[in-house]
Design a protein around this motif. Sequence first.
Motif, mmCIF file in Angstrom:
data_model
loop_
_atom_site.group_PDB
_atom_site.id
_atom_site.type_symbol
_atom_site.label_atom_id
_atom_site.label_comp_id
_atom_site.label_asym_id
_atom_site.label_seq_id
_atom_site.Cartn_x
_atom_site.Cartn_y
_atom_site.Cartn_z
ATOM 1 N N ALA A 1 23.717 22.091 69.685
ATOM 2 C CA ALA A 1 25.090 22.447 70.029
ATOM 3 C C ALA A 1 26.025 21.188 69.756
ATOM 4 N N SER A 2 25.737 20.274 70.358
ATOM 5 C CA SER A 2 26.770 19.152 70.610
ATOM 6 C C SER A 2 26.340 17.740 69.813
ATOM 7 N N GLU A 3 27.102 17.974 68.429
ATOM 8 C CA GLU A 3 26.868 16.648 67.803
ATOM 9 C C GLU A 3 27.384 15.383 68.065
ATOM 10 N N HIS A 4 28.391 15.850 68.757
ATOM 11 C CA HIS A 4 29.228 14.452 69.532
ATOM 12 C C HIS A 4 28.328 13.784 70.435
ATOM 13 N N ASP A 5 27.952 14.570 71.317
ATOM 14 C CA ASP A 5 26.684 14.058 72.323
ATOM 15 C C ASP A 5 25.574 13.428 71.765
ATOM 16 N N ALA A 6 25.085 14.070 70.584
ATOM 17 C CA ALA A 6 23.995 13.459 70.124
ATOM 18 C C ALA A 6 24.421 12.067 69.659
ATOM 19 N N ARG A 7 25.421 12.092 68.713
ATOM 20 C CA ARG A 7 25.774 10.859 68.128
ATOM 21 C C ARG A 7 25.999 9.629 69.094
ATOM 22 N N ALA A 8 26.597 9.992 70.341
ATOM 23 C CA ALA A 8 27.057 9.124 71.375
ATOM 24 C C ALA A 8 25.662 8.422 71.990
ATOM 25 N N VAL A 9 24.578 9.402 72.077
ATOM 26 C CA VAL A 9 23.367 8.723 72.649
ATOM 27 C C VAL A 9 23.041 7.793 71.570
ATOM 28 N N ALA A 10 22.688 8.410 70.295
ATOM 29 C CA ALA A 10 22.348 7.506 69.217
ATOM 30 C C ALA A 10 22.852 6.240 69.105
#
Length: 246
Positions: A39-48
């Motif tokens: 769902a959230s690309e924003h959250d995933a990129r933040a983790v990365a």
Amino acid sequence: MSSTSTRVALVTGGSRGIGAAIAERLARDGVSVAITYSASEHDARAVARRIEAIGSRALAIRADARDVDAVRKAVHTTVEQLGSLEILVNNAGILRTGVLQEFSLDDFDTLMSVNVRAVFVATREAAKFMKSGGRIINIGSITSEYLPIPGGAFYAASKGAVVGLTRGWARDLGAAGITVNSILPGRIDTDMTPATGPVAQRIRGSIALQRYGSPDEVASLAAFLAGPEGSFITGANLRVDGGASA
């Protein structure tokens, strides 16, 4: 940590909550980490970005756990872009509750496709690339063993399947030197099960430690199982529940 880690992990559903905590903890141990998200690309990129700030390589892959091809491709993409795969954490999951008379077939199928079928697909694909020393860690739930309230039968069944798969796969993959274990969290403070609100207050009283756990506390056990200290543990289903099921 060096950005040329020799170990690579794939954490499904790693953009938030327990999955994000596990991904970041593994990175602190020097592991390169791929995560999946739906769902959230924003959250995933933040983790990365946080993984990269630690000094490890990171990869965020969009993959809906309901999509068999997407799950399969996520494993292959991890190997292609990060070079290998030593650790698989099957964390992606959904919570659907309801009593027998009200639970729909569509809800049942969706629950099982994410919580069971995706675990099977990811593990089968990952095992093709793993060598001796590989680690498979499934995130289950104490509901597979302890269910004190109505409405949780189907979620418990999905997590009970994970318990059975863990034991069976430990036998299937043991000769190859690959360990398979599952972690059974209790009430952990995440978006799915927040530690605030009237329901949380009532549940807290049933926990021996009188508090919810944190994602980092689950991640610590995952890191142990993924590391050299966990090399002789396989087929285990380990509770992290603050004594809720004691």
